[in-house]
Design a protein around this motif. Structure first.
Motif, short mmCIF file in Angstrom:
data_model
loop_
_atom_site.label_atom_id
_atom_site.label_comp_id
_atom_site.label_asym_id
_atom_site.label_seq_id
_atom_site.Cartn_x
_atom_site.Cartn_y
_atom_site.Cartn_z
N VAL A 83 0.84 -1.20 0.00
CA VAL A 83 0.00 0.00 0.00
C VAL A 83 0.87 1.26 0.00
CG1 VAL A 83 -1.64 1.34 1.38
CG2 VAL A 83 -1.98 -1.12 1.08
N HIS A 84 1.94 1.24 0.78
CA HIS A 84 2.88 2.37 0.83
C HIS A 84 3.48 2.65 -0.54
CE1 HIS A 84 7.03 3.96 1.31
NE2 HIS A 84 6.49 4.71 2.25
N GLN A 86 2.29 1.87 -3.46
CA GLN A 86 1.25 2.35 -4.37
C GLN A 86 0.88 3.80 -4.06
OE1 GLN A 86 -0.56 0.65 -7.03
NE2 GLN A 86 -1.02 2.81 -7.35
N ARG A 87 0.70 4.10 -2.79
CA ARG A 87 0.26 5.45 -2.39
C ARG A 87 1.32 6.49 -2.68
NH1 ARG A 87 -0.04 8.17 3.05
NH2 ARG A 87 0.99 6.33 3.90
N ARG A 88 2.59 6.14 -2.41
CA ARG A 88 3.67 7.11 -2.56
C ARG A 88 4.15 7.25 -3.99
NH1 ARG A 88 4.79 10.65 1.69
NH2 ARG A 88 3.89 9.65 3.53
#
Length: 396
Positions: A83-84, A86-88
């Protein structure tokens, strides 16, 4: 009792013969002996967020991670890492096959090189380089080929022509560190584009050490090499909780990459630590989900500390290369009438009550690093203020 051990051959594996006690151990011992402020070794002198520490305590009390966790890492952390990313960065990874949890970034580096490098393979690394790079390349039986970052217009820069010339038919892998320890350089989009194009053209694997990804300053931007065209399936990206959340003793790192690359790294990793940091993995999963305000405040705090120490070092007579990332400042001691970083650092505790690290330990070409000295600013503001006060003795 007679020692019957054979002395026909040295006990230490010849691949490791050049690696003795690290300069960090020597300088830390000197700091204790002289009562000096230790700005040598790069670890914070305060813990990270209280809620994350409490998350680790909760995991311990609830019995989560007290026994062996899953080999690739707990699902919660692997999902949080994906998730990190993808989000960043817009990078999509499957937590089940493309994420691997390691015992810090140090094990991630070791496992990657042991998995991907065979005897005779050449590994190109930018010098000055983090000291474990050389040892891990040696343990894998590879040959390290340094490409030197040189100071130019206030920062250490990569010579792309020198990088291209260093690639031969024996080159297997590029070992890239950005944001870069110890110089604080953050590779630009143009530089990373050229690196990516070279890797694709010469069919090279790349291992990227990105542990300082959340510590970039001013106009610098961290851009993962895996996000560049043609790089996702040939890049092993390495991250770590220690530098971002100030829990370096927890030793929680990770690898992301294609299924085949991660499977290869896991094959080596399982025979190193097998698993580690069980309860801390649950806490780091929560840490990665902290809001942007945490990361912004963390970066702003380190930026203020960077500027405090950089100003003090300049006033003490050093030439300062203000870092665009990490929590280290590289300085040039020649304006102080000095040329030997080793001698300077060994004398500095008596002269000023401060400990630093000579950059030459991070070079194959020792002469290229001789006049440079590294200071860490990941310390309490009061500690840095006292260090600055002490260092002014060098300016007379």
């Amino acid at each position: 009792m007679t020692d019957m051990t054979s002395t026909a051959r040295p006990h230490l594996n010849r691949r490791l013969a050049e690696f003795g006690t690290t300069i960090f151990a020597e300088m830390s011992a000197l700091a204790v002996e002289t009562g000096s402020i230790n700005l040598g070794q790069g670890f914070p002198d305060t813990d990270g967020p209280e809620e994350i520490r409490e998350a680790a305590v909760r995991a311990l009390r609830d019995g989560r991670g007290n026994q062996y966790p899953p080999g690739p890492g707990i699902p919660e952390l692997r999902t949080a890492i994906a998730v990190h990313q993808q989000r960043r960065y817009g990078l999509s990874y499957d937590p089940g096959t493309e994420v691997l949890v390691t015992a810090g970034a140090t094990e991630a580096i070791a496992a990657s090189l042991l998995a991907l490098v065979e005897p005779g393979d050449e590994v190109i690394a930018f010098e000055p380089y983090y000291d474990s790079y050389a040892a891990c390349i040696a343990m894998a039986g590879g040959t390290r080929v340094p490409v030197t970052l040189r100071p130019h217009e206030g920062r250490f820069r990569l010579d792309l022509d020198e990088l291209r010339d260093a690639v031969t038919d024996r080159t297997r892998l590029l070992l890239i560190n950005t944001p870069h320890n110890p110089t604080g350089t953050v590779l630009t989009r143009e530089e990373l584009t050229a690196v990516a194009e070279l890797a694709v053209e010469r069919d090279l694997l790349v291992v990227t050490d990105e542990v300082y990804e959340h510590l970039v300053f001013d106009d610098a931007e961290h851009l993962p090499l895996a996000s560049f065209p043609g790089m996702r399936d040939r890049t092993v990206s390495i991250g770590s909780a220690g530098k971002t959340f100030s829990f370096t003793g927890w030793k929680v790192g990770w690898v992301t990459g294609s299924p085949s690359l991660v499977a290869a790294v896991r094959s080596a990793k399982q025979f190193l630590t097998y698993v580690s940091s069980g309860p801390f993995q649950y806490a780091v999963a929560e840490a990665l989900a902290l809001p942007d305000t945490y990361f912004d405040a963390f970066r702003a705090d380190m930026l203020a500390k960077r500027d405090l120490l950089a100003t003090g070092l300049a006033e003490a007579g050093f030439k300062v290369f203000k870092p665009a990332g990490t929590y280290f400042i590289t300085t040039d001691i020649r304006p102080l009438g000095e040329t030997d970083g080793f001698a300077f650092c060994r004398a500095l505790p008596e002269r000023a009550g401060v400990v630093a690290i000579p950059n030459a330990v991070f070079y194959d070409h020792r002469e290229a690093g001789a006049p440079f000295v590294r200071f860490a600013f990941c310390k309490q503001t009061g500690v840095l203020e006292e260090a600055v006060k002490r260092l002014k003795a060098l300016a007379g």
